[in-house]
Every structure is written in structure tokens, then in C-alpha cells.
Design a protein around this motif. Structure first.
Motif: not given
Lengths: 333, 333
Positions: B157-159, B162-163, B191-192, B194-196
């Protein structure tokens, strides 16, 4: 970032407020020359780094090694001469044992000079072993989204960073700063890394689309073209095999954009010799050799789809930093 | 969370301020019975959900389907009767086409009742296709760290988050809320997310260690024991094969803790028939059948090492929410 992160990129990143690294990799034969070039760039009065270099006496860039191949005596000779402020160690054949002589020499060989020692890991157990034995100044914690080489089996930084933090903390080693690596290309990723417990983040793929990267136009175009990295990139050893690079320990492979080398190897079961011959033939095409139907390797992380334009390293560093501030402000509302 | 997320867990999550889901999965034959049980729990005056149910006329829980197997008429009959406030669709054989009749019936069959429609995806292209064709109320964006079933090839989900956000935004579909799934077990992960760019997150693995989960003691013990999920878990189809579950489309597999079934299949090249027979024999061991040398399946995400104690669903939901507030406060400093 081997052969891509050269002095121009490293110096530009540092001048913008980051810390740029030269990729020395597994072959340090040109390291001394590159450090000399770095020194020349830094020494220019308008480098933005001139004063810090004068003041500290160390080069305000780091050097990254791939330790299964890098030659320690030759590396130390160059380091001793040019004194980079940080050294990044990655992928020794035996972790952490093979790094012990590196760390000992880096810490003691030159009176009055101790570069920051960064060590990159990809598992919780590896982080603990490295922290205990090497006591690095920084742990770079690399997750599965990373482009290029990393562990064939690993979690993303989403789960790896918090577990490394908790585990080091429980073992009284929580003071070692952790930098997240793999899948981070903008302020969203950096803020996520901070939320997960990291002190910061490192970026590779994003700088492939920097003006200062020493990257072929065809490679850079493929970075800008590629989207949806979960399906357009893959972890594989095929990109090493077609290029004749045989030294990586078995636990590593590399993530790259899927191309004809991969399709031939995996879907068509083509042998390495034939695939490698086709790769070598493809080299003659130059920039046209990259692309989904090409054979030249496009190492990139799963965030490749978030890299959409080429810009200066300074704009990348400062833009990312501004994004982090903005996102933290928005989260607080 | 098939056979694990039953009425007690779903109702407890909702009562604590989350939104709990019943796992209906690919076999909806017991759905009606489970919705009846949910209604009984909700209707108890001390459920904490009694008033909201009276007020809205919908059950304050959702139902999750695995759409390659779930029977639409039977599912709709149960939904129509009990009116869950949300329906979560995942893994149709053809995405998004096979979900069109589901969405049409959910939106139009019962006058005055429209459950929220959540659709789970694992690629940017899938998110775009689903958003365009189905216009879901929520997109659940699942990354590679997830436990149990998901795409065999995907980013974390890290990338991915956002994409998906950027791509939907560019196509005027940015108003669809995105929930991150896969690797999120605490306030750091939320929280991560949400930041993404996500609006929130969903959690599965964490609730395996809840008091209300209908999970075998041996399974739960294995969740609490396992650490370093990047190396202790693996994505594979072997856990379906030994259990005789044959319906998953080829693009999916499931992440579970490595056990003897996996080792025999991958390292020892054991055939499925033999491996399945050994699995069935292992069932007789009950709780002792789980573990690294056992054969009973422990589906779990790479965050399994962050799940260290069993607690109530309310403590999980409220503790996570508090952690998010704390982390956002710390980031702002």
C-alpha cells in the motif's frame, strides 16, 4: 544506482539539504577517481558545500558499497584519502560477520576521522544481528517495494520498520536511527515512514528521473512511462543473469520493469545463454533497447508509477521536504 | 477472515467505533443464520448499537463476499432481509464485469435501502476499472503485505495507495474514499495510510488475536508466536491446494505463515495428493496441528510480528485510534 549515482547527483542532493551517495557498488576500481571528481565539485566556491567541507574536513557525501564484491583494502585507500562523511554497507556474503573488518577499519584506521556507518538490512532478525555486532550509526531498513537488489523474500517497510523499531527498542538498541528504503518517492512516502517510526527515508527510483543522474535516456524514459509497479515490475534474478553478473548471494534478487528478457526466461523458459546473447545484441540498439519489448534492464521500485517527470535533484529534495511539512500539517487538522 | 469474522467480532468492532464485517466469503449458505445472530446481538439493549439500528433501520455491520464463489440470489435474499449497512465485494472471476449484477441489485432491489458498496482491488488499473464501471462508495486498496488472499503480484500500500489516489484524481474520480488494506495492525500503520492519501484503513490479521474472533487456539497461538513476517510468511497457493479449495482465479494466492505443507510442496516437491492427505491427517491433531512443523493453515499478513497479545476488539479499535492521534501529534512537533 550503480553507475547512475555519480558525483554530480550525490553533490546536488547534499547541496539541496539531503545526503547524496556515490554508488561504488561491488567494483571499487573507479572509486578514487569519482571521489576526486566529487572533491572538485564540492570545492567550487558556488557548490553550496564549500564551507561545510572546509569546516568539517570530510566530503559531505556518502559512498555506498555492495559488500559481497567490494574490495576492502582498495575501498579503504580511497576513503582514507577523500574522507566521505558516511559509508553505506549492503549485501555482504555473510551478514553481519563479513562487515566486521569494514566497520573496524572505518572506525579506527584514520585518526580523527570516523565516517557515519550505515548498514542496510531487510529483515528484523538481520537488523538485530547487525545492531548487536556492528553498532551502526544508521540502519537502512529496506522493504519489498524497493527497486534493484534486495532480499527476494521480505515485507514492505509498512510492517518491517515498526517491527524493527519495536525489537531494537526491546533490546536496548532503540537509539539507532532507522531510515526506510523501498517504495518511497515523495513526501507521502516519507511521512508514512516517519509515522511508522523511521527517522527518515532514502530514495533511489525517484532520482532516476533527476537531471543529474548518469542514466541513459532510454532507461529514464522507461521510468517515466511505467505505471502500476505492482504488476509492471517484478523481483527476479534474470536481469543479473542476462548481464552476466553472478556474485549476488542467493537470498537477493532485483526488482525491475518487466521486459522481454523476463518474459523469455519465465514464460518461454529460454535458457540463460540464449537470453544473454539476445541481451548483448540489444545493447547495440542504445536507448531503443529499453522498454517492455526491449531487453536492457530497467531496475525500478513499485513506486515507478509515481515518478512522472524529470527534475533537478534540488527540486526533488526540497519538494519532498515541503510535501512532508504540508502533509503533517493536514494530518493535524 | 472466513469462518473467523462472525457476528461476535463484527458487532464488537462496530460497537467500539469501527465498522465490523461478517465474512460471508464464497459460500453464503450460512449467511442468513449469521445475520440473524448479528441482529440478536445488536438488538440487545446493552449492545451499544441498539439505538443506531432503530434509527437507521440497517444493521450496523457489513458483509464481505468472495465473489468468484458467492451465490448472488441467495446472498441478496439474506441482505434484503437483514439490511447490513455495507457490502464488501472481492475477487470476482472477471473484474469488474462480474460485479455489475451485484452492484445493480444492491442499489435497486430494496426500495429505500442502499448499502454502502465497498470493492477491493490490488492494482491501479483494477482501481480505475472498478471506479469507472461500478462507482463504489469505497475502494479497498489491498497491498502485498496482506494476509490470506490477494493478488499474487502487487505492490504494498506504500506505493499502491498514492498511485491509486493520483490516478483516480486525474480521471475526476478522486472523491471515492480509499481504505488501505494489507500490513496495517496498529496506529502507526493507520497513520501511514492517512499520510499516503487513504481515508482510513482496514485490519484483518490484528483481529485474529481478538477475544471475539472465532479462531482456533492453535491458530491464534501461531499468530502470537510468529515474528519477522517478511521471512516467516509467504504468498502461495499451497494452502488452498492442501485444503481442496480450487475456485480462486489464477491471479490470486494467499499469504500464510510458512509451515510443513509449504516446505513439503516447495522444497521437497511433494505432490498435492500426498500433501493434502497429510493435511487431512493433521486435522485430527486439533490445536497441535498449527505451527512451523504443523500443517494447518495460518493465514496472516507480514505484520504478524506486530501482533503480540490477545485483547478485546474494543481495545484494538480504540487503542489504534488513540495511537493515531498520538502519532499525528508527535509528527506535528
Amino acid at each position: 544506482m550503480l553507475n547512475i549515482a555519480l558525483p554530480a547527483l550525490a553533490v546536488s542532493v547534499s547541496a539541496a539539504g539531503g545526503l547524496g551517495f556515490l554508488a561504488a557498488g561491488f567494483d571499487v576500481s573507479s572509486l578514487e577517481e569519482r571521489l576526486q571528481e566529487t572533491l572538485s565539485l564540492v570545492s567550487q566556491p558556488n557548490s553550496g558545500l564549500h564551507h561545510i567541507y572546509q569546516e568539517r574536513g570530510t566530503l559531505p557525501i556518502g559512498v555506498g558499497f555492495i559488500n559481497w564484491g567490494a574490495d576492502l583494502p582498495r575501498a579503504m585507500a580511497a576513503i582514507e584519502k577523500y574522507k566521505p562523511c558516511a559509508v553505506w554497507l549492503f549485501a555482504p556474503r555473510s551478514q553481519p560477520d563479513d562487515l566486521v573488518p569494514w566497520v573496524e577499519q572505518l572506525r579506527s584506521r584514520v585518526p580523527g576521522y570516523q565516517p557515519q556507518i550505515w548498514v542496510q538490512v531487510g529483515l528484523v532478525a538481520e537488523a538485530v544481528a547487525v545492531a548487536k555486532v556492528l553498532r551502526p550509526d544508521v540502519l537502512v531498513v529496506q522493504g519489498s517495494d524497493a527497486g534493484g537488489h534486495g532480499l527476494a523474500q521480505s515485507a514492505s517497510v509498512l510492517t518491517l520498520v515498526p517491527e524493527v523499531c519495536d525489537t531494537l527498542h526491546a533490546q536496548q538498541m532503540g537509539q539507532i536511527p532507522i531510515l526506510a528504503a523501498g517504495g518511497i518517492v515523495d513526501g507521502r512516502g516519507v511521512t508514512a515512514a516517519l509515522a511508522l517510526g523511521a527517522s527518515g527515508a532514502v530514495m533511489g527510483t525517484r532520482f532516476l528521473a533527476s537531471l543529474e543522474a548518469n542514466v541513459a535516456h532510454g532507461y529514464q524514459a522507461e521510468i517515466l512511462r511505467s505505471t502500476d509497479g505492482g504488476t509492471s515490475t517484478v523481483r527476479s534474478t534474470v536481469y543479473d543473469r542476462v548481464r552476466g553478473i553472478a556474485g549476488w548471494p542467493d537470498r537477493y534478487n532485483g526488482r525491475g520493469v518487466i521486459n522481454q528478457s523476463y518474459i523469455d526466461a519465465v514464460e518461454k523458459h529460454m535458457g540463460d545463454d540464449e537470453n544473454r546473447a539476445l541481451y548483448e545484441d540489444e545493447l547495440k540498439k542504445g536507448d531503443m533497447g529499453w522498454g517492455p519489448h526491449g531487453r536492457l534492464t530497467t531496475y525500478a521500485g513499485t513506486a515507478v508509477g509515481l515518478v512522472r517527470e524529470t527534475m533537478s535533484a534540488a527540486d526533488i529534495v526540497q519538494g519532498t521536504s515541503q510535501e512532508v511539512s504540508n502533509i503533517i500539517g493536514q494530518l493535524g487538522q
